[in-house]
Design a protein around this motif. Structure first.
Motif, PDB file in Angstrom:
ATOM      1  N   UNK A  31       0.815  -1.224   0.000  1.00  0.00           N
ATOM      2  CA  UNK A  31       0.000   0.000   0.000  1.00  0.00           C
ATOM      3  C   UNK A  31       0.842   1.264   0.000  1.00  0.00           C
ATOM      4  N   UNK A  32       2.165   1.135  -0.191  1.00  0.00           N
ATOM      5  CA  UNK A  32       3.025   2.306  -0.288  1.00  0.00           C
ATOM      6  C   UNK A  32       3.785   2.684   0.968  1.00  0.00           C
ATOM      7  N   UNK A  33       3.728   1.843   1.987  1.00  0.00           N
ATOM      8  CA  UNK A  33       4.433   2.130   3.231  1.00  0.00           C
ATOM      9  C   UNK A  33       5.879   1.643   3.135  1.00  0.00           C
ATOM     10  N   UNK A  34       6.775   2.344   3.841  1.00  0.00           N
ATOM     11  CA  UNK A  34       8.174   1.938   3.951  1.00  0.00           C
ATOM     12  C   UNK A  34       8.557   1.938   5.426  1.00  0.00           C
ATOM     13  N   UNK A  35       9.565   1.146   5.749  1.00  0.00           N
ATOM     14  CA  UNK A  35      10.092   1.092   7.106  1.00  0.00           C
ATOM     15  C   UNK A  35      11.504   1.643   7.142  1.00  0.00           C
ATOM     16  N   UNK A  36      11.832   2.333   8.211  1.00  0.00           N
ATOM     17  CA  UNK A  36      13.185   2.855   8.448  1.00  0.00           C
ATOM     18  C   UNK A  36      13.681   2.279   9.757  1.00  0.00           C
ATOM     19  N   UNK A  37      14.826   1.577   9.706  1.00  0.00           N
ATOM     20  CA  UNK A  37      15.445   1.065  10.935  1.00  0.00           C
ATOM     21  C   UNK A  37      16.019   2.251  11.707  1.00  0.00           C
ATOM     22  N   UNK A  38      15.765   2.290  13.004  1.00  0.00           N
ATOM     23  CA  UNK A  38      16.252   3.363  13.860  1.00  0.00           C
ATOM     24  C   UNK A  38      17.373   2.829  14.737  1.00  0.00           C
ATOM     25  N   UNK A  39      18.457   3.594  14.827  1.00  0.00           N
ATOM     26  CA  UNK A  39      19.598   3.177  15.642  1.00  0.00           C
ATOM     27  C   UNK A  39      20.342   4.403  16.145  1.00  0.00           C
ATOM     28  N   UNK A  40      21.561   4.212  16.633  1.00  0.00           N
ATOM     29  CA  UNK A  40      22.352   5.316  17.178  1.00  0.00           C
ATOM     30  C   UNK A  40      22.725   6.356  16.122  1.00  0.00           C
ATOM     31  N   UNK A  41      22.670   5.985  14.856  1.00  0.00           N
ATOM     32  CA  UNK A  41      23.040   6.878  13.768  1.00  0.00           C
ATOM     33  C   UNK A  41      21.827   7.583  13.139  1.00  0.00           C
ATOM     34  N   UNK A  42      20.665   7.401  13.706  1.00  0.00           N
ATOM     35  CA  UNK A  42      19.435   7.951  13.131  1.00  0.00           C
ATOM     36  C   UNK A  42      19.505   9.466  13.020  1.00  0.00           C
ATOM     37  N   UNK A  43      19.106   9.953  11.856  1.00  0.00           N
ATOM     38  CA  UNK A  43      18.992  11.387  11.605  1.00  0.00           C
ATOM     39  C   UNK A  43      17.556  11.776  11.976  1.00  0.00           C
ATOM     40  N   UNK A  44      17.378  12.417  13.116  1.00  0.00           N
ATOM     41  CA  UNK A  44      16.037  12.711  13.620  1.00  0.00           C
ATOM     42  C   UNK A  44      15.336  13.802  12.814  1.00  0.00           C
ATOM     43  N   UNK A  45      16.094  14.620  12.105  1.00  0.00           N
ATOM     44  CA  UNK A  45      15.477  15.573  11.169  1.00  0.00           C
ATOM     45  C   UNK A  45      14.816  14.803  10.042  1.00  0.00           C
ATOM     46  N   UNK A  46      15.489  13.764   9.545  1.00  0.00           N
ATOM     47  CA  UNK A  46      14.914  12.921   8.503  1.00  0.00           C
ATOM     48  C   UNK A  46      13.660  12.209   9.014  1.00  0.00           C
TER      49      UNK A  46
END
Length: 133
Positions: free
Chosen positions: A92-107
Motif C-alpha cells: 500500500x506504499x508504506x516503507x520502514x526505516x530502521x532506527x539506531x544510534x546513527x538515526x537522523x532525527x530531522x529525517x
C-alpha cells in the motif's frame, strides 16, 4: 484474540518518535496489532514492524518507523539499506526505516511529516502549515 504487545513503554527511541508524531495537529496514539500507531483519522506512522525475507520467513525490526511514502519517493527510499518494505503495509506504499544510534532525527520528522500530509486531510495540513500543533 488480541495481538500481544510488542514494544516497551520505556523505550527511549519510541519516546522520541512519540514526541515527534504527537506534535502534529490532532495527532493521537493507540496500540494497533501490538504496535504503537500514530493517527488523526487515519494512521500516519507505526513504531516497529516486520520484513518478509526473500528465502521465506520474516525478521522483526522493533526499533523502526513505518510511514506512508509519497509515490515519487518510495523507490528511492527503498534503495537506501536503512529502509525496508514492511509486511502487510508495503504493497500500500508504506516503507520502514530502521532506527539506531546513527538515526537522523530531522529525517525522521520529515518522513512523518510527509506521511501525515498524505493521511491527515486538507484542514489539518493547513493547520500544520500555519504552525498550529
Amino acid at each position: 484474540m488480541a495481538h500481544p504487545k510488542m514494544f516497551d513503554d520505556d523505550d527511549p527511541v519510541l519516546a522520541r518518535v512519540r514526541r515527534i508524531a504527537l506534535s502534529f495537529p490532532d495527532a493521537a496514539d493507540k496500540v494497533s496489532h501490538g504496535q504503537p500507531a500514530f493517527f488523526t483519522t487515519k494512521v500516519f506512522a507505526y513504531y516497529g514492524g516486520s520484513q518478509k525475507l526473500p528465502a521465506g520467513g520474516h525478521v522483526r525490526h522493533d526499533a523502526s518507523l513505518l510511514v506512508l511514502a509519497p509515490a515519487d519517493e518510495r523507490q528511492a527510499l527503498l534503495q537506501d539499506p536503512r529502509f525496508f518494505t514492511p509486511m502487510y503495509l508495503g504493497p500500500s506504499g508504506w516503507v520502514g526505516l530502521r532506527l539506531d544510534d546513527q538515526t537522523d532525527w530531522t529525517e525522521v520528522r520529515e518522513l512523518i511529516d510527509a506521511s501525515y500530509r498524505l493521511t491527515a486531510g486538507v484542514r489539518r495540513v493547513r493547520r500544520l502549515d500555519a504552525g498550529d500543533a
